[in-house]
Design an enzyme around this catalytic site. Structure first.
Site, PDB file in Angstrom:
ATOM      1  N   VAL A   1       1.077  -1.266   0.117  1.00 42.67           N
ATOM      2  CA  VAL A   1       0.063   0.215  -0.072  1.00 42.67           C
ATOM      3  C   VAL A   1       0.755   1.190   0.059  1.00 42.67           C
ATOM      4  O   VAL A   1       0.428   2.169  -0.217  1.00 42.67           O
ATOM      5  CB  VAL A   1      -1.074   0.353   1.087  1.00 42.67           C
TER       6      VAL A   1
ATOM      7  N   ASN B   1      -7.121  -0.961   6.459  1.00 41.54           N
ATOM      8  CA  ASN B   1      -6.423  -1.607   7.706  1.00 41.54           C
ATOM      9  C   ASN B   1      -5.308  -2.220   7.625  1.00 41.54           C
ATOM     10  O   ASN B   1      -4.549  -2.326   8.672  1.00 41.54           O
ATOM     11  CB  ASN B   1      -7.832  -3.419   7.350  1.00 41.54           C
TER      12      ASN B   1
ATOM     13  N   TYR C   1       3.478   6.181  15.965  1.00 33.06           N
ATOM     14  CA  TYR C   1       2.531   5.163  15.697  1.00 33.06           C
ATOM     15  C   TYR C   1       1.402   6.343  16.003  1.00 33.06           C
ATOM     16  O   TYR C   1       0.140   6.071  15.358  1.00 33.06           O
ATOM     17  CB  TYR C   1       2.928   4.044  16.274  1.00 33.06           C
TER      18      TYR C   1
ATOM     19  N   ALA D   1       1.224   9.243  15.635  1.00 29.02           N
ATOM     20  CA  ALA D   1       0.400  10.127  15.083  1.00 29.02           C
ATOM     21  C   ALA D   1      -0.001   9.747  13.437  1.00 29.02           C
ATOM     22  O   ALA D   1      -0.771  10.554  13.096  1.00 29.02           O
ATOM     23  CB  ALA D   1       1.807  11.035  14.726  1.00 29.02           C
ATOM     24  N   SER D   2       0.382   8.659  13.281  1.00 27.40           N
ATOM     25  CA  SER D   2      -0.117   8.168  11.934  1.00 27.40           C
ATOM     26  C   SER D   2      -1.814   8.071  12.289  1.00 27.40           C
ATOM     27  O   SER D   2      -2.220   8.316  11.616  1.00 27.40           O
ATOM     28  CB  SER D   2       0.890   6.472  11.534  1.00 27.40           C
TER      29      SER D   2
ATOM     30  N   ILE E   1      -5.624  -5.645  20.700  1.00 28.01           N
ATOM     31  CA  ILE E   1      -5.811  -7.442  20.182  1.00 28.01           C
ATOM     32  C   ILE E   1      -5.191  -8.155  19.570  1.00 28.01           C
ATOM     33  O   ILE E   1      -4.223  -8.135  19.520  1.00 28.01           O
ATOM     34  CB  ILE E   1      -6.685  -6.337  18.662  1.00 28.01           C
TER      35      ILE E   1
HETATM   36  N1  LIG Z   1      -3.793  -5.854  17.128  1.00 29.95           N
HETATM   37  C1  LIG Z   1      -3.983  -4.684  17.625  1.00 29.95           C
HETATM   38  O1  LIG Z   1      -3.943  -4.651  19.288  1.00 29.95           O
HETATM   39  C2  LIG Z   1      -4.514  -2.991  17.586  1.00 29.95           C
HETATM   40  C3  LIG Z   1      -4.798  -2.044  17.954  1.00 29.95           C
HETATM   41  C4  LIG Z   1      -5.128  -0.903  17.345  1.00 29.95           C
HETATM   42  C5  LIG Z   1      -5.772  -0.900  15.812  1.00 29.95           C
HETATM   43  N2  LIG Z   1      -4.632  -1.762  15.037  1.00 29.95           N
HETATM   44  C6  LIG Z   1      -4.194  -2.204  14.042  1.00 29.95           C
HETATM   45  O2  LIG Z   1      -5.579  -2.681  12.956  1.00 29.95           O
HETATM   46  C7  LIG Z   1      -4.463  -3.004  11.817  1.00 29.95           C
HETATM   47  C8  LIG Z   1      -4.565  -4.552  11.949  1.00 29.95           C
HETATM   48  O3  LIG Z   1      -3.506  -4.558  12.250  1.00 29.95           O
HETATM   49  P1  LIG Z   1      -3.273  -6.647  13.313  1.00 29.95           P
HETATM   50  O4  LIG Z   1      -3.732  -5.913  14.269  1.00 29.95           O
HETATM   51  O5  LIG Z   1      -3.909  -7.035  12.448  1.00 29.95           O
HETATM   52  O6  LIG Z   1      -1.855  -7.022  12.717  1.00 29.95           O
HETATM   53  P2  LIG Z   1      -1.308  -7.693  11.766  1.00 29.95           P
HETATM   54  O7  LIG Z   1      -1.967  -9.342  11.859  1.00 29.95           O
HETATM   55  O8  LIG Z   1       0.262  -7.514  11.923  1.00 29.95           O
HETATM   56  O9  LIG Z   1      -1.419  -7.319  10.225  1.00 29.95           O
HETATM   57  C9  LIG Z   1      -1.037  -6.511   9.735  1.00 29.95           C
HETATM   58  C10 LIG Z   1      -1.668  -6.759   8.484  1.00 29.95           C
HETATM   59  O10 LIG Z   1      -1.249  -5.208   7.346  1.00 29.95           O
HETATM   60  C11 LIG Z   1      -0.414  -5.921   5.839  1.00 29.95           C
HETATM   61  N3  LIG Z   1       0.576  -4.605   5.691  1.00 29.95           N
HETATM   62  C12 LIG Z   1       1.663  -3.764   6.233  1.00 29.95           C
HETATM   63  N4  LIG Z   1       2.502  -3.611   5.591  1.00 29.95           N
HETATM   64  C13 LIG Z   1       1.890  -3.590   4.525  1.00 29.95           C
HETATM   65  C14 LIG Z   1       1.582  -2.772   3.391  1.00 29.95           C
HETATM   66  N5  LIG Z   1       3.188  -1.972   3.410  1.00 29.95           N
HETATM   67  N6  LIG Z   1       0.903  -3.364   2.571  1.00 29.95           N
HETATM   68  C15 LIG Z   1       0.309  -4.323   2.349  1.00 29.95           C
HETATM   69  N7  LIG Z   1      -0.374  -4.733   3.280  1.00 29.95           N
HETATM   70  C16 LIG Z   1       0.271  -4.607   4.313  1.00 29.95           C
HETATM   71  C17 LIG Z   1       0.365  -7.128   6.850  1.00 29.95           C
HETATM   72  O11 LIG Z   1       0.337  -7.919   5.630  1.00 29.95           O
HETATM   73  P3  LIG Z   1       1.435  -7.507   4.800  1.00 29.95           P
HETATM   74  O12 LIG Z   1       2.695  -7.991   5.848  1.00 29.95           O
HETATM   75  O13 LIG Z   1       1.281  -9.741   3.983  1.00 29.95           O
HETATM   76  O14 LIG Z   1       2.119  -6.857   4.274  1.00 29.95           O
HETATM   77  C18 LIG Z   1      -1.206  -8.182   7.334  1.00 29.95           C
HETATM   78  O15 LIG Z   1      -1.551  -8.137   6.178  1.00 29.95           O
HETATM   79  C19 LIG Z   1      -2.937  -1.978  11.373  1.00 29.95           C
HETATM   80  O16 LIG Z   1      -4.097  -0.887  11.348  1.00 29.95           O
HETATM   81  C20 LIG Z   1      -2.910  -2.018  13.004  1.00 29.95           C
HETATM   82  O17 LIG Z   1      -2.868  -0.672  13.162  1.00 29.95           O
HETATM   83  C21 LIG Z   1      -4.133  -2.635  15.877  1.00 29.95           C
END
Ligand SMILES: NC(=O)c1ccc[n+]([C@@H]2O[C@H](COP(=O)([O-])OP(=O)(O)OC[C@H]3O[C@@H](n4cnc5c(N)ncnc54)[C@H](OP(=O)(O)O)[C@@H]3O)[C@@H](O)[C@H]2O)c1
Length: 256
Positions: free
Chosen positions: A66, A92, A159, A161-162, A192
């Site tokens: 992305v 996401n 993080y 800030a983003s 999560i």
């Molecule tokens: N887990 C938490 O506690 C939490 C809390 C608040 C917000 N969030 C947000 O939730 C979202 C999902 O995170 P998650 O917790 O489910 O973690 P995760 O399992 O590590 O998933 C992150 C996802 O983002 C994809 N990704 C990362 N960089 C990318 C890139 N340059 N291009 C395309 N895809 C990319 C990864 O796929 P690839 O590496 O294969 O590209 C993966 O599918 C994130 O935005 C995170 O900031 C998570």
């Protein structure tokens, strides 16, 4: 009885090959959507597509970084050619770990990597999603922010800030298109249980208990507990909601 709110709709999930995105992709498919999963790791993407097909659903994986304009352009060319429409998008994809240091210890590389993925990636996707939705008379977008988009802790400056910026972008874009039936909202998850949450546990296992203690419910959320809210915001049940964020954190951030 299983709801079928997304029958014959097309739903895009960036980062749909892991964690929260994977749960959302599975749920969209279970409710009848044709799901497009966009992320970098093809093996994980293919396995989600297979899981969806095994359950009788429809899905395709399109390898996408992305942060890369060319990848995003190819992704939306493929969506246009294959489906000719886009009804729902869950922006996401995100990263966290390199940004998890105190401000002075973070680097230009941390800034670029985090901002390019978490913020520019969402903006670039919306630039392509919105015209497709306008063409067909409407659609719904949900951007993944975080509780760190509403308030902060020490050691997460880039993080935070983003994720604050994702909320600003969501609100402004929602106002741009509210009168044209494209609704744009955000979700703010707390802790999560996904691979992203586990990353710092490898460095220091005590972090697991410390973070759990910060949650009033004293447990981590499940990816499905975020995905369910995302689907609701994309559904007709949320037809009067735009430009807002839903906070889901087991009681965290109640006082934001
Ligand atoms: N887990 C938490 O506690 C939490 C809390 C608040 C917000 N969030 C947000 O939730 C979202 C999902 O995170 P998650 O917790 O489910 O973690 P995760 O399992 O590590 O998933 C992150 C996802 O983002 C994809 N990704 C990362 N960089 C990318 C890139 N340059 N291009 C395309 N895809 C990319 C990864 O796929 P690839 O590496 O294969 O590209 C993966 O599918 C994130 O935005 C995170 O900031 C998570």
């Amino acid at each position: 009885m299983k709801a079928n709110r997304f029958q014959d709709k097309v739903a895009l999930v960036t980062g749909g090959n892991s964690g929260i995105g994977r749960a959302a992709a599975m749920m969209f498919a279970a409710e009848g959507a044709k799901v497009v999963i966009a992320a970098r790791r093809k093996d994980l993407g293919d396995s989600v597509v297979q899981d969806i097909k095994n359950q009788g659903g429809q899905a395709a994986f399109i390898r996408t970084d992305v942060t890369r304009r060319e990848d995003i352009e190819s992704l939306f060319e493929a969506i246009t050619t294959q489906y000719g429409r886009l009804d729902c998008a869950f922006n996401n994809a995100g990263v966290s770990s390199s940004a998890m240091r105190r401000t002075v210890n973070t680097t230009m590389e941390d800034w670029d990597w985090t901002m390019n993925t978490n913020l520019k990636g969402v903006w670039l996707c919306m630039k392509h999603e919105i015209p497709l939705m306008l063409k067909q008379g409407g659609g719904a977008i949900v951007n993944n922010s975080s509780i760190a988009g509403l308030r902060s802790e020490a050691g997460i400056s880039i993080y935070a800030a983003s994720k604050h910026a994702v909320l600003g972008l969501t609100r402004a874009a929602a106002l741009d298109y509210a009168h044209r039936k494209v609704r744009i909202n955000a979700v703010c998850p707390g802790f999560i249980h996904t691979p992203m949450l586990e990353e710092p546990w490898q460095l220091n296992p005590k972090i697991q208990d410390l973070t759990r203690e910060m949650v009033p419910m004293k447990r981590f959320g499940k990816p499905e507990e975020i995905a369910g809210a995302v689907l609701w915001m994309c559904s007709g049940e949320a037809s009067f909601m735009t430009g807002r964020e839903m906070v889901i954190g087991g009681g965290q951030a109640i006082h934001s």
